[in-house]
Design a protein around this motif. Structure first.
Motif: not given
Length: 509
Positions: A332-333, A358-360, A381-387, A464-467
């Motif tokens: 779940s979430r 690794e960070t995630l 918040d996966y949408e703001a996760t940088p790759v 990422s912070l902007m988003i």
């Protein structure tokens, strides 16, 4: 099972990880006791598992009992066979590119050569130092009982840990499954008849391959392809889709493909390896391309066609834990599995990750531990996760692609700016690269940032912070930036929404 802890006295023992224990902690005369109970049992010794332990201790102190079970080297994929060794090799190989750039400016370095065995020896020594200093030593500090062996659930509240030294049953109030992932090996005729490398095993190579085939043009494939090419290997990449890095924006994919091509890396797209055979000491690969079938000989083959979760043989069904059709643990979430007392984190968890990071993994491990400790329902918040993909230049992205935003809302506002418009491009001698910003035209909010540039890994977190905080294009443009930096390409991409950035001085803010 390798028993990390050797019995020292009738009341205390200290093992190879420096963990102090009493007789009830799993030892009796040098062998394991039959059973043991813990407040938290972490299955897996990588980023997710260690982050969970740290967070759990920070929140609940040292009265709770913690066990960690792992059958692989402590530190997991990232430390031992992933991020750490690959970036060490990439930085070493980068030295040759830097020498080439600055030799045109009068910097002359003579007697430059490769001692490949020394490079790999240095790499392995660095991995060992990170594993020892950042992981093994922490187990003592956080008072963790370590068991090295194969774990399998025997009930919703218990697991067995076994190896050649015997078996122990461990009971837990809560569990975190953090067993990670491993390379996914495709089914290809003749593959089992040849020797090949994966991202887990390439670090044992002692001689620089003369000619190397890389299967897959994802992050792992392209990072290692470029590194080995810079060290002197002839490298060819086979990709089944129509472009390298097929998951990134097309502009970045094309630009990076052009860069690698100029460095001598040949990429077969819309192609696949149909079979392998041997010809003397070399491997022969039959490659099906849009132009027809070709046969090529190689000294080494690297399989980089993705990863799969380590969930087989864990006995998850005995614990009431569900997996999806790819083997990832359903959560779940708040990272809870179908068994409310068991959580999953890291590569093994079926969360909406933009990539296996690794960070995630660490963030998920810490979040799972916090939810266990406090009884919360915190999510990520996966949408703001940088790759980041550590080619040179680096690829970094976060948020929506143009295609995905158009699919979601039927419209998009985007700008693409070349890195060569920055002063830093000329200073560094790096002309190729770009930044693309994806904006929701209804609100002017930045929803995606995609960059191919030197040091992109160092500034993608700003995007990422902007988003995350819903910055608009105006917010980006109004912020005062540092000149000259590689980050300036993002500022220019923002300014491109309001002016012609090809006709402005460096100093415009």
């Amino acid at each position: 099972m390798v028993n990390c802890m050797a019995h020292k006295s009738m009341t205390n023992s200290v093992g190879c990880c420096g963990i102090s224990m009493d007789l009830e902690s799993g030892l009796a005369g040098g062998s394991w006791a039959r059973e043991k109970g813990y407040d938290l049992v972490v299955i897996g010794g990588g980023a997710a598992g260690f982050a969970a332990i740290v967070k759990y201790r920070e929140l609940l102190g040292f009265e709770k009992r913690i066990a960690m079970i792992t059958k692989g080297p402590i530190g997991g994929t990232c430390v031992n066979v992933g991020c750490v060794p690959s970036k060490h090799l990439i930085e070493t190989a980068k030295a040759f590119k830097i020498r080439e750039i600055f030799s045109r400016r009068g910097v002359k370095v003579s007697q430059v050569g490769i001692e490949f065995p020394s490079i790999m020896k240095s790499l392995r020594e660095f991995v060992e130092s990170i594993r020892r200093d950042k992981y093994e030593k922490l187990l003592e500090h956080y008072d963790v009982d370590l068991y090295i062996g194969t774990a399998r659930f025997t009930s919703p509240k218990s697991i067995s840990v076994s190896s050649g030294d015997g078996r122990i049953d461990i009971y837990g109030e809560h569990f975190i499954v953090a067993t990670g992932s491993r390379p996914s090996i495709p089914r290809i005729d003749g593959l089992n008849e040849i020797s090949y490398y994966t991202s887990d095993t390439i670090w044992g190579v002692e001689e620089l391959p003369g000619r190397m085939l890389v299967m897959g043009s994802g992050a792992i494939g392209l990072e290692l392809a470029q590194a080995f090419a810079r060290l002197g290997s002839i490298v060819e990449v086979v990709e089944i889709l129509d472009r390298p890095l097929p998951g990134v924006e097309p502009e970045i994919s094309k630009a990076l493909g052009d860069i690698l091509s100029k460095e001598g890396v040949k990429i077969y797209t819309k192609s696949k390896v149909a079979g392998f055979s041997r010809r003397g000491s070399r491997v022969v690969a039959k490659i099906l391309t849009p132009q027809g079938s070709v046969e090529e000989e190689y000294d080494a083959v690297l399989i980089a066609t993705g990863r799969r979760p380590n969930t087989e043989d864990l006995g998850l069904e005995l614990a009431g834990i569900e997996v999806d059709n790819k083997g990832f643990v359903r959560v779940s979430r708040d990272l809870r599995t179908s068994n409310p007392k068991i959580y999953a984190a890291g590569d093994v968890a079926g969360t909406p990750k933009p990539a296996l990071l690794e960070t995630l993994a660490a963030k998920e491990g810490a979040t799972a531990a916090e939810n266990i400790a406090l009884g919360g329902e915190k999510s990520i918040d996966y949408e703001a996760t940088p790759v980041v993909i550590f080619t040179d230049p680096e690829v970094a992205y976060v948020g929506f692609t143009e295609h995905r935003l158009v699919e979601a809302i039927g419209m998009c506002s985007c700008r693409v700016v070349g890195f060569n418009l920055t002063a830093k491009s000329g200073i560094m001698g790096v002309e190729q690269g770009l930044a693309k910003i994806v904006v929701d035209p209804r609100s002017n909010v930045i929803v995606g940032v995609h960059v191919l540039a030197p040091h992109a890994s160092e500034f993608i977190v700003a995007a990422s912070l902007m988003i995350k905080h819903r910055y608009t294009v105006e917010d980006l443009v109004e912020a005062i930036h540092v000149f000259p930096t590689a980050y300036e390409v993002m500022k220019l991409a923002g300014q491109a929404f309001i002016r012609d950035v090809g006709r402005m001085p460096c100093c415009v803010e």
